[in-house]
Enzyme design. Structure first.
Site, PDB file in Angstrom:
ATOM      1  N   LYS A   1      -1.507   5.129 -14.473  1.00 47.70           N
ATOM      2  CA  LYS A   1      -2.833   5.529 -14.963  1.00 47.70           C
ATOM      3  C   LYS A   1      -3.416   6.464 -13.918  1.00 47.70           C
ATOM      4  CE  LYS A   1      -4.012   1.084 -17.136  1.00 47.70           C
ATOM      5  NZ  LYS A   1      -3.119   0.111 -16.524  1.00 47.70           N
TER       6      LYS A   1
ATOM      7  N   GLY B   1       1.069  -1.345  -7.361  1.00 51.86           N
ATOM      8  CA  GLY B   1       0.576  -1.054  -6.017  1.00 51.86           C
ATOM      9  C   GLY B   1      -0.196  -2.244  -5.454  1.00 51.86           C
ATOM     10  N   GLY B   2      -0.108  -2.434  -4.142  1.00 53.05           N
ATOM     11  CA  GLY B   2      -0.892  -3.495  -3.490  1.00 53.05           C
ATOM     12  C   GLY B   2      -0.484  -4.871  -3.956  1.00 53.05           C
ATOM     13  N   ASP B   3      -1.468  -5.652  -4.377  1.00 46.62           N
ATOM     14  CA  ASP B   3      -1.228  -6.995  -4.909  1.00 46.62           C
ATOM     15  C   ASP B   3      -1.481  -6.955  -6.416  1.00 46.62           C
ATOM     16  OD1 ASP B   3      -1.159 -10.123  -4.064  1.00 46.62           O
ATOM     17  OD2 ASP B   3      -2.472  -9.793  -5.794  1.00 46.62           O
TER      18      ASP B   3
ATOM     19  N   MET C   1     -11.334   1.895  -5.454  1.00 47.04           N
ATOM     20  CA  MET C   1     -11.625   2.853  -6.538  1.00 47.04           C
ATOM     21  C   MET C   1     -13.038   3.413  -6.432  1.00 47.04           C
ATOM     22  SD  MET C   1      -9.941   0.600  -9.632  1.00 47.04           S
ATOM     23  CE  MET C   1     -10.743  -0.919  -9.135  1.00 47.04           C
TER      24      MET C   1
ATOM     25  N   ASP D   1       3.930   1.577 -11.571  1.00 44.33           N
ATOM     26  CA  ASP D   1       2.627   2.243 -11.637  1.00 44.33           C
ATOM     27  C   ASP D   1       2.577   3.505 -10.786  1.00 44.33           C
ATOM     28  OD1 ASP D   1       1.437   0.483 -13.314  1.00 44.33           O
ATOM     29  OD2 ASP D   1       0.362  -0.639 -11.777  1.00 44.33           O
TER      30      ASP D   1
ATOM     31  N   ALA E   1      -4.474  -3.125  -0.700  1.00 40.05           N
ATOM     32  CA  ALA E   1      -4.932  -1.943   0.053  1.00 40.05           C
ATOM     33  C   ALA E   1      -6.067  -2.270   1.013  1.00 40.05           C
ATOM     34  CB  ALA E   1      -5.364  -0.860  -0.935  1.00 40.05           C
TER      35      ALA E   1
ATOM     36  N   PRO F   1       0.793  -1.240   0.000  1.00 43.24           N
ATOM     37  CA  PRO F   1       0.000   0.000   0.000  1.00 43.24           C
ATOM     38  C   PRO F   1       0.821   1.283   0.000  1.00 43.24           C
ATOM     39  CG  PRO F   1       0.098  -0.918   2.198  1.00 43.24           C
ATOM     40  CD  PRO F   1       0.776  -1.915   1.292  1.00 43.24           C
TER      41      PRO F   1
HETATM   42  N1  SAH Z   1      -3.685  -3.740  -6.792  1.00 40.45           N
HETATM   43  C1  SAH Z   1      -4.044  -2.745  -5.796  1.00 40.45           C
HETATM   44  C2  SAH Z   1      -5.343  -2.037  -6.127  1.00 40.45           C
HETATM   45  C3  SAH Z   1      -5.294  -1.200  -7.381  1.00 40.45           C
HETATM   46  S1  SAH Z   1      -6.801  -0.368  -7.692  1.00 40.45           S
HETATM   47  C4  SAH Z   1      -4.131  -3.413  -4.424  1.00 40.45           C
HETATM   48  O1  SAH Z   1      -4.153  -4.640  -4.330  1.00 40.45           O
HETATM   49  O2  SAH Z   1      -4.180  -2.676  -3.424  1.00 40.45           O
HETATM   50  C5  SAH Z   1      -6.481   1.193  -6.973  1.00 40.45           C
HETATM   51  C6  SAH Z   1      -7.315   1.397  -5.739  1.00 40.45           C
HETATM   52  O3  SAH Z   1      -6.729   0.740  -4.625  1.00 40.45           O
HETATM   53  C7  SAH Z   1      -7.427   2.842  -5.297  1.00 40.45           C
HETATM   54  O4  SAH Z   1      -8.433   3.519  -6.042  1.00 40.45           O
HETATM   55  C8  SAH Z   1      -7.820   2.686  -3.843  1.00 40.45           C
HETATM   56  O5  SAH Z   1      -9.183   2.361  -3.703  1.00 40.45           O
HETATM   57  C9  SAH Z   1      -7.009   1.456  -3.448  1.00 40.45           C
HETATM   58  N2  SAH Z   1      -5.741   1.832  -2.798  1.00 40.45           N
HETATM   59  C10 SAH Z   1      -4.502   1.619  -3.259  1.00 40.45           C
HETATM   60  N3  SAH Z   1      -3.575   2.036  -2.372  1.00 40.45           N
HETATM   61  C11 SAH Z   1      -4.254   2.531  -1.317  1.00 40.45           C
HETATM   62  C12 SAH Z   1      -3.878   3.107  -0.076  1.00 40.45           C
HETATM   63  N4  SAH Z   1      -2.593   3.264   0.267  1.00 40.45           N
HETATM   64  N5  SAH Z   1      -4.876   3.504   0.762  1.00 40.45           N
HETATM   65  C13 SAH Z   1      -6.177   3.327   0.451  1.00 40.45           C
HETATM   66  N6  SAH Z   1      -6.588   2.793  -0.721  1.00 40.45           N
HETATM   67  C14 SAH Z   1      -5.648   2.408  -1.586  1.00 40.45           C
END
Ligand code: SAH
Length: 254
Positions: A57, A88-90, A169, A35, A119, A12
């Protein structure tokens, strides 16, 4: 000699939430393709002389088309670079990692997937909200909030699940998410939390009721990235919220 591509989850934002494997991929990569949601602190872990491409994006703004990203990954791997595709995230949770994996495999390139902390999980942790809790919520559903308009979700079914819903999102569509869930039968009094920039120094956590979700987001000028958690588990949160239901006039709770 073509090399493989590692689809790597960067978590995150807090670099301490990277996996050891992700850190190793970042440090050993010969090319990094990253990204928008990969934080500056994580980017600073890439060795200074490693070449890198930004292919972010911006929601509702400029973006690199997915086909361009895939082509770039294929070209780099075919040229022999060990590529770290940092997301970001997974990579497999709303990250289009599945699409990239398909294209790479079709191009005959080896793919490795390194999971990251998504996230939704990071937001639960940051706000002290257990996403499941015995006798309160027996499950959790991860949802894309940006397609609320298109009614892709079965709102009545979601409302009937009686467990935690996590919308990614969803900031721009929070009013629609509120309306659709209430129209689907969910109580307007259901607790909701909005976690903005979870795990980053500028993190904010807001709490309210479903009937005031749109107002909560609007009043506090919540911006992306933010995550919406809906369900009784929100009441188990063990933090001080920046905004609470009592501070905001929501009008009638359905
Ligand atoms: N693959 C990512 C998600 C990508 S979609 C994952 O697994 O986390 C992008 C969305 O993820 C953002 O619009 C938001 O809703 C969420 N997001 C990503 N990073 C975040 C963070 N640090 N805090 C809160 N929401 C987050």
């Amino acid at each position: 000699m073509p090399q493989g591509v590692s689809l790597v989850g960067a978590g995150p934002g807090d670099p301490d939430l990277l996996t050891v494997k992700a850190l190793r991929c970042i440090q050993q990569a010969e090319w990094v393709v990253y990204d928008r949601l990969v934080s500056d602190d994580i980017l600073s872990l890439i060795p200074a002389d490693t070449p890198r491409d930004y292919v972010g994006k911006t929601p509702y703004g400029p973006f690199t088309p997915q086909s361009t990203i895939c082509e770039r990954l294929i070209v780099l791997a075919q040229r022999g670079y060990r590529v770290c595709r940092l997301k970001g995230g997974d990579p497999f949770v709303f990250g289009r990692g599945g699409e990239e994996q398909l294209e790479l495999v079709q191009a005959g390139l080896p793919v490795e997937v390194v999971p990251g902390i998504s996230a939704g999980f990071a937001s639960g942790a940051a706000a002290g909200i257990p996403l499941t809790h015995r006798r309160v919520s027996q499950g959790v559903t991860l949802l894309a909030g940006n397609s609320a308009e298109s009614l892709e979700h079965q709102w009545t079914a979601l409302a009937a699940l009686n467990h935690t819903l996590v919308f990614y999102m969803g900031v721009k569509q929070s009013q629609l998410i509120q309306q659709n869930l209430i129209a689907g039968g969910m109580s307007g009094a259901t607790p909701v939390a909005v976690i903005e920039r979870a795990s980053l120094p500028t993190q904010r956590a807001l709490k309210g009721a479903l009937s005031g979700l749109g107002a909560l987001v609007e009043t506090h000028g919540v911006t992306t990235p933010a995550l919406i958690i809906i369900g009784e588990v929100v009441d188990l949160a063990q933090i001080e919220f920046e905004a609470l239901l009592s501070e905001i006039n929501y009008g009638a709770v359905a």
